[in-house]
Design an enzyme around this catalytic site. Structure first.
Site, PDB file in Angstrom:
ATOM      1  N   CYS A 180       0.833  -1.212   0.000  1.00 47.03           N
ATOM      2  CA  CYS A 180       0.000   0.000   0.000  1.00 47.03           C
ATOM      3  C   CYS A 180       0.862   1.254   0.000  1.00 47.03           C
ATOM      4  O   CYS A 180       0.343   2.357  -0.092  1.00 47.03           O
ATOM      5  CB  CYS A 180      -0.943   0.028   1.201  1.00 47.03           C
ATOM      6  SG  CYS A 180      -1.585  -1.573   1.653  1.00 47.03           S
ATOM      7  N   HIS A 197      -9.419   4.143  -0.844  1.00 47.26           N
ATOM      8  CA  HIS A 197      -8.060   3.613  -0.752  1.00 47.26           C
ATOM      9  C   HIS A 197      -7.773   2.675  -1.927  1.00 47.26           C
ATOM     10  O   HIS A 197      -7.795   1.467  -1.792  1.00 47.26           O
ATOM     11  CB  HIS A 197      -7.921   2.883   0.588  1.00 47.26           C
ATOM     12  CG  HIS A 197      -6.570   2.315   0.876  1.00 47.26           C
ATOM     13  ND1 HIS A 197      -5.403   2.857   0.389  1.00 47.26           N
ATOM     14  CD2 HIS A 197      -6.190   1.240   1.628  1.00 47.26           C
ATOM     15  CE1 HIS A 197      -4.375   2.130   0.814  1.00 47.26           C
ATOM     16  NE2 HIS A 197      -4.826   1.154   1.559  1.00 47.26           N
TER      17      HIS A 197
END
Lengths: 134, 390
Positions: B87, B337
């Site tokens: 991420c 996200h």
């Protein structure tokens, strides 16, 4: 079908064999060949007792592919008596009984199946220690 | 070697959403072309393209994104490659671009973060996200990425005597800010009561503790600060610090799971580079993949004492009017996200704040902003500090 990937971990999955650092005495699980505490080589195998306590836990309601059939299931961080934390599922225990600090012991269980014709992968899970043993 | 100062002269982003009708390359293209237009540059001026992405191989059957996207946006022939750090991929790509310009290898670099997450069913996406964890010793036990964060959150609540509903201000704040961000995925406000009643995913983490998975792309254009005036008179943002640190991938391999040591190391290296401290930062785009990550990040980066991150939120200090506004455009929670794109979104949002272009979400007189992008549950942490350039 990734047989070698699982086959080569049999001593860890079935017997909780890690390593011990000859220099500083740290007990390591998973085995990693270099001691994270003193950066010295650590190749000496070490047999863990399989006993420990629940450090934290979570019951999962959304599973990755291959684990849908087990939902809900409980994963935990278990602090082994010899020191290291290990990530594993809790088994054979009522949800309501689980709490941080609960004594647990390693057992061998089915971790996942890869379809009707695929691998069945076994490995360690942890169950509540019987009262007399705790 | 003398390093050159680096500035951001253009930003671009797509709305974070379930873009059923758009592919990964189209999303990346939209963000890149918007950033190049914002920077007033022609394709011929671009030296290199760095693409932050985590899961295109698994979720889209496509790797080799550097050449693919460079060609697609009219930059065929330039240096281009994909950067992966779970991420943290977006900020990792930015850090590579920063290093190339600072070190004098290139003058004009485009950095894009992109992730296309809705081409697959939920279980496959969950499997993909778990690839940020240790495959042999975490994921094999069926522990998801959410599950790992839940283990941290349960222990945090136990050690510091915090209740689940105490985390509500993080979610309420993120949704309040997303409501006025046209690029955000979830633009409706959320109440404390809705937070407490949301569907459980991995006890104690429920749906409203968790950031939203979506498709999106964001991009920035970098050049040496001394050249920025050739492209832009106003709204140039200087990168005052770029710093990265790592920790063990598996939570069980960390001596102190409730302390994000890489977030601390990365933030304090950045403070040192910029010659500033936490009290000088006007806003902080932190990595709120889950509410617990917000608390741990505030503590590690020096905005709250250990175990007090939640208290800072409860005191209202993370709101736009507070001491250290976070998630000013919605954060991971409510802007959404798209994992490999997130680090670039954070930097685009800080840049907009410093340019005074954050609309209703503008932090008055913002001069210095920080963005911190986390890969996995704290194993890769990249911090950038940006400053409005006069």
């Amino acid at each position: 079908m990734d047989i070698p990937r699982h086959w080569r971990l049999q001593r860890q999955r079935y017997a909780l064999v890690g390593e011990v650092c000859k220099k500083c005495g740290a007990r390591l699980f998973p085995p990693r060949d270099v001691c994270p505490q003193c950066s010295q080589p650590a190749y000496e195998p070490f047999q863990f007792s399989g006993k420990g306590k629940v450090y934290s836990y979570s019951t999962l309601y959304q599973a990755p592919a291959g684990y849908e059939q087990f939902v809900p299931y409980t994963v935990a961080l278990v602090q082994l008596d010899e020191g290291p934390l290990v990530t594993a599922q809790l088994t054979d225990v009522d949800q309501d009984e689980i709490q941080i600090g609960m004594p647990v012991e390693m057992v061998t269980r089915k971790l996942r199946e890869e379809g009707e014709d695929g691998l069945i992968i076994y490995g360690y899970k942890f169950r509540k220690q019987p009262a007399e043993a705790a | 070697m003398k390093m050159r100062d680096v500035s951001i002269i253009g930003v671009g982003q797509t709305k974070v959403a379930e873009h059923w009708d758009r592919s990964l390359r189209h999303l990346a293209g939209e963000a890149i072309l918007a950033a190049m237009k914002d920077a007033h540059i022609e394709p011929a001026a671009v030296d290199a393209l760095y693409v932050g992405n985590m899961l295109s191989g698994l979720l889209n059957g496509q790797e080799h994104l550097g050449a693919l996207i460079a060609d697609f946006v009219g930059l065929r022939g330039i240096e281009a490659l994909k950067v992966e750090a779970a991420c943290g991929s977006g900020a990792a790509a930015l850090r590579l671009g920063y290093a190339m310009v600072a070190g004098g290898i290139h003058d004009l670099v485009v950095v894009c973060g992109v992730e296309k997450m809705t081409d697959t069913v939920n279980a496959e996406t969950t499997t993909g996200l778990a690839m940020a964890a240790d495959a042999d010793y975490e994921s094999i036990h069926g522990v998801t990425f959410v599950g790992i964060n839940a283990l941290l959150m349960r222990r945090y609540m136990y050690e510091y005597g915090v209740k689940h509903e105490d985390f509500a201000p993080f979610t309420v704040n993120a949704h309040r800010n997303a409501a006025s961000n046209p690029y955000a995925m979830f633009r409706e406000r959320v109440t404390v009561e809705q937070f407490s009643r949301a569907r459980m995913i991995a006890d104690p983490i429920n749906l409203l503790d968790s950031s939203g998975i979506g498709d999106g792309a964001a991009a920035v254009v970098l050049c040496p600060s001394t050249m920025a005036g050739e492209y832009r008179r106003e709204g140039v943002v200087r990168i005052r610090a770029s710093a990265m640190a790592t920790d063990a991938v598996a939570v069980h391999d960390r001596p102190d799971p409730l302390w994000l040591s890489a977030a601390e190391a990365s933030a304090f290296k950045a403070y040192q580079q910029a010659g500033v401290g936490p009290r000088d930062i006007d806003l902080f785009e932190l990595h709120d993949a889950f509410t617990i990550m917000s608390a741990l990040s505030l503590e590690a980066a020096g905005f709250a004492e250990r175990g007090k991150g939640v208290r800072l939120a409860q005191a209202g200090e993370i709101a736009r009017e507070g001491r250290i506004p976070i998630c000013t455009m919605g954060g991971l929670k409510a802007r959404g996200h798209p994992v490999g794109a997130t680090g670039v979104y954070q930097v685009v949002e800080v840049a907009l704040q410093l340019r005074g272009e954050a609309g209703p979400n503008q932090i008055p007189n913002a001069r210095l902003g920080m963005a911190q992008n986390i890969g996995g549950s704290g194993a890769t942490v990249i911090t950038h500090i940006l400053e409005a350039q006069d």
